[in-house]
Design a protein around this motif. Sequence first.
Motif, PDB file in Angstrom:
ATOM      1  N   ASP A   1      65.376  61.811  37.305  1.00  0.00           N
ATOM      2  CA  ASP A   1      64.131  62.128  36.633  1.00  0.00           C
ATOM      3  C   ASP A   1      62.961  61.475  37.379  1.00  0.00           C
ATOM      4  OD1 ASP A   1      62.784  61.712  33.284  1.00  0.00           O
ATOM      5  OD2 ASP A   1      62.674  63.363  34.710  1.00  0.00           O
ATOM      6  N   VAL A   2      61.906  62.236  37.549  1.00  0.00           N
ATOM      7  CA  VAL A   2      60.744  61.730  38.271  1.00  0.00           C
ATOM      8  C   VAL A   2      60.072  60.622  37.498  1.00  0.00           C
ATOM      9  CG1 VAL A   2      58.479  62.331  39.193  1.00  0.00           C
ATOM     10  CG2 VAL A   2      60.348  63.975  39.297  1.00  0.00           C
ATOM     11  N   LYS A   3      59.707  59.576  38.222  1.00  0.00           N
ATOM     12  CA  LYS A   3      58.985  58.501  37.576  1.00  0.00           C
ATOM     13  C   LYS A   3      57.649  58.309  38.288  1.00  0.00           C
ATOM     14  CE  LYS A   3      59.615  54.501  34.945  1.00  0.00           C
ATOM     15  NZ  LYS A   3      60.143  53.187  35.137  1.00  0.00           N
ATOM     16  N   VAL A   4      56.591  58.415  37.504  1.00  0.00           N
ATOM     17  CA  VAL A   4      55.250  58.140  38.006  1.00  0.00           C
ATOM     18  C   VAL A   4      54.753  56.919  37.246  1.00  0.00           C
ATOM     19  CG1 VAL A   4      52.908  59.002  38.304  1.00  0.00           C
ATOM     20  CG2 VAL A   4      54.849  60.578  38.477  1.00  0.00           C
ATOM     21  N   THR A   5      54.477  55.873  37.981  1.00  0.00           N
ATOM     22  CA  THR A   5      54.132  54.598  37.362  1.00  0.00           C
ATOM     23  C   THR A   5      52.695  54.217  37.685  1.00  0.00           C
ATOM     24  OG1 THR A   5      56.422  53.870  37.611  1.00  0.00           O
ATOM     25  CG2 THR A   5      54.784  52.174  37.152  1.00  0.00           C
ATOM     26  N   GLN A   6      51.950  53.956  36.637  1.00  0.00           N
ATOM     27  CA  GLN A   6      50.585  53.465  36.806  1.00  0.00           C
ATOM     28  C   GLN A   6      50.607  51.975  36.478  1.00  0.00           C
ATOM     29  OE1 GLN A   6      48.868  57.519  34.961  1.00  0.00           O
ATOM     30  NE2 GLN A   6      47.299  55.993  35.367  1.00  0.00           N
ATOM     31  N   SER A   7      50.006  51.203  37.351  1.00  0.00           N
ATOM     32  CA  SER A   7      50.208  49.748  37.309  1.00  0.00           C
ATOM     33  C   SER A   7      49.659  49.098  36.044  1.00  0.00           C
ATOM     34  CB  SER A   7      49.581  49.094  38.545  1.00  0.00           C
ATOM     35  OG  SER A   7      48.221  49.464  38.637  1.00  0.00           O
ATOM     36  N   SER A   8      48.600  49.647  35.490  1.00  0.00           N
ATOM     37  CA  SER A   8      48.008  49.022  34.300  1.00  0.00           C
ATOM     38  C   SER A   8      47.929  50.024  33.165  1.00  0.00           C
ATOM     39  CB  SER A   8      46.599  48.506  34.610  1.00  0.00           C
ATOM     40  OG  SER A   8      46.610  47.592  35.673  1.00  0.00           O
ATOM     41  N   ARG A   9      48.221  49.585  31.967  1.00  0.00           N
ATOM     42  CA  ARG A   9      48.080  50.457  30.799  1.00  0.00           C
ATOM     43  C   ARG A   9      46.664  50.376  30.236  1.00  0.00           C
ATOM     44  NH1 ARG A   9      48.854  54.582  28.454  1.00  0.00           N
ATOM     45  NH2 ARG A   9      50.094  54.920  26.581  1.00  0.00           N
ATOM     46  N   TYR A  10      46.111  49.164  30.267  1.00  0.00           N
ATOM     47  CA  TYR A  10      44.746  48.944  29.793  1.00  0.00           C
ATOM     48  C   TYR A  10      44.001  48.064  30.796  1.00  0.00           C
ATOM     49  CZ  TYR A  10      46.692  50.425  25.303  1.00  0.00           C
ATOM     50  OH  TYR A  10      47.313  51.130  24.310  1.00  0.00           O
ATOM     51  N   LEU A  11      42.729  48.404  31.008  1.00  0.00           N
ATOM     52  CA  LEU A  11      41.875  47.596  31.873  1.00  0.00           C
ATOM     53  C   LEU A  11      40.499  47.496  31.235  1.00  0.00           C
ATOM     54  CD1 LEU A  11      42.337  48.746  35.606  1.00  0.00           C
ATOM     55  CD2 LEU A  11      42.838  46.487  34.651  1.00  0.00           C
ATOM     56  N   VAL A  12      39.919  46.318  31.304  1.00  0.00           N
ATOM     57  CA  VAL A  12      38.537  46.154  30.863  1.00  0.00           C
ATOM     58  C   VAL A  12      37.759  45.544  32.028  1.00  0.00           C
ATOM     59  CG1 VAL A  12      36.961  45.094  29.221  1.00  0.00           C
ATOM     60  CG2 VAL A  12      39.246  45.782  28.474  1.00  0.00           C
ATOM     61  N   LYS A  13      36.723  46.233  32.447  1.00  0.00           N
ATOM     62  CA  LYS A  13      35.933  45.790  33.590  1.00  0.00           C
ATOM     63  C   LYS A  13      34.455  45.789  33.221  1.00  0.00           C
ATOM     64  CE  LYS A  13      39.388  45.407  36.452  1.00  0.00           C
ATOM     65  NZ  LYS A  13      39.753  44.112  37.063  1.00  0.00           N
ATOM     66  N   ARG A  14      33.691  45.060  34.015  1.00  0.00           N
ATOM     67  CA  ARG A  14      32.252  45.010  33.781  1.00  0.00           C
ATOM     68  C   ARG A  14      31.522  46.003  34.688  1.00  0.00           C
ATOM     69  NH1 ARG A  14      30.529  41.115  30.539  1.00  0.00           N
ATOM     70  NH2 ARG A  14      31.876  39.320  30.138  1.00  0.00           N
ATOM     71  N   THR A  15      30.394  46.434  34.232  1.00  0.00           N
ATOM     72  CA  THR A  15      29.540  47.332  35.022  1.00  0.00           C
ATOM     73  C   THR A  15      29.274  46.720  36.393  1.00  0.00           C
ATOM     74  OG1 THR A  15      28.471  48.128  33.017  1.00  0.00           O
ATOM     75  CG2 THR A  15      27.325  48.509  35.093  1.00  0.00           C
ATOM     76  N   GLY A  16      29.464  47.528  37.422  1.00  0.00           N
ATOM     77  CA  GLY A  16      29.213  47.083  38.785  1.00  0.00           C
ATOM     78  C   GLY A  16      30.430  46.553  39.512  1.00  0.00           C
ATOM     79  N   GLU A  17      31.492  46.296  38.793  1.00  0.00           N
ATOM     80  CA  GLU A  17      32.712  45.802  39.433  1.00  0.00           C
ATOM     81  C   GLU A  17      33.393  46.909  40.226  1.00  0.00           C
ATOM     82  OE1 GLU A  17      34.581  43.404  35.868  1.00  0.00           O
ATOM     83  OE2 GLU A  17      35.636  42.916  37.731  1.00  0.00           O
ATOM     84  N   LYS A  18      34.131  46.500  41.258  1.00  0.00           N
ATOM     85  CA  LYS A  18      34.974  47.441  41.995  1.00  0.00           C
ATOM     86  C   LYS A  18      36.333  47.456  41.307  1.00  0.00           C
ATOM     87  CE  LYS A  18      36.173  48.742  46.725  1.00  0.00           C
ATOM     88  NZ  LYS A  18      35.931  48.470  48.146  1.00  0.00           N
ATOM     89  N   VAL A  19      36.824  48.649  41.014  1.00  0.00           N
ATOM     90  CA  VAL A  19      38.049  48.787  40.232  1.00  0.00           C
ATOM     91  C   VAL A  19      39.074  49.597  41.022  1.00  0.00           C
ATOM     92  CG1 VAL A  19      39.053  49.595  38.066  1.00  0.00           C
ATOM     93  CG2 VAL A  19      36.688  48.767  38.110  1.00  0.00           C
ATOM     94  N   PHE A  20      40.297  49.112  41.008  1.00  0.00           N
ATOM     95  CA  PHE A  20      41.399  49.811  41.670  1.00  0.00           C
ATOM     96  C   PHE A  20      42.426  50.224  40.618  1.00  0.00           C
ATOM     97  CE2 PHE A  20      40.557  48.946  46.137  1.00  0.00           C
ATOM     98  CZ  PHE A  20      39.690  47.873  46.077  1.00  0.00           C
TER      99      PHE A  20
END
Lengths: 112, 111
Positions: A1-20
């Motif tokens: 079965d194919v597994k697609v994994t996203q590293s974070s379930r929830y993220l909170v960032k501030r305006t202007g931050e660089k987000v990956f």
Amino acid sequence: DVKVTQSSRYLVKRTGEKVFLECVQDMDHENMFWYRQDPGLGLRLIYFSYDVKMKEKGDIPEGYSVSREKKERFSLILESASTNQTSMYLCASSLAGDSPLHFGNGTRLTVT
Amino acid sequence: AQRVTQPEKLLSVFKGAPVELKCNYSYSGSPELFWYVQYSRQRLQLLLRHISRESIKGFTADLNKGETSFHLKKPFAQEEDSAMYYCALSRLGGGADGLTFGKGTHLIIQP
């Protein structure tokens, strides 16, 4: 079965931050995609990639970039996060052009 | 450019009643149509595709090229069918440019 994994379930960032946002698939799929999902707007394609180091703009690429250095990994980058980028981000992969998409669980990003 | 329209944001039916989720598309070429479903707190997953002509969980969908529609139907709704449903279109035999999704229909099955 194919597994697609996203590293974070929830993220909170501030305006202007660089987000990956990171996404990995384990089935040697050629194609990978980033969508954002918003209530009342459905899924909208941000970027996609059909090969390593290849990328194509989707319908709403503004404010985003992507990186695909390895076949199994597709990263979405928000260079300078803004509050209107608060959303659920879905990564997907597919074997070929019109094959079904396999989705990750999603990353809910909140930009404050 | 292709477009997918799901006219109903919300559809509420009683358990045991028939269900029809509407989907219309616009595309000048030969499309492939899909229905995806997202149950609460689960990932989006494929429900069925028109090219397979199969019934999944009692759901069927027929591609009507004349009416450019791909409505999803089930004769007797069950409570576990409550979910978000998305209709999607791909260019048949086309490139790797993903699917175009509709805005989704939230299906609620009342007991």
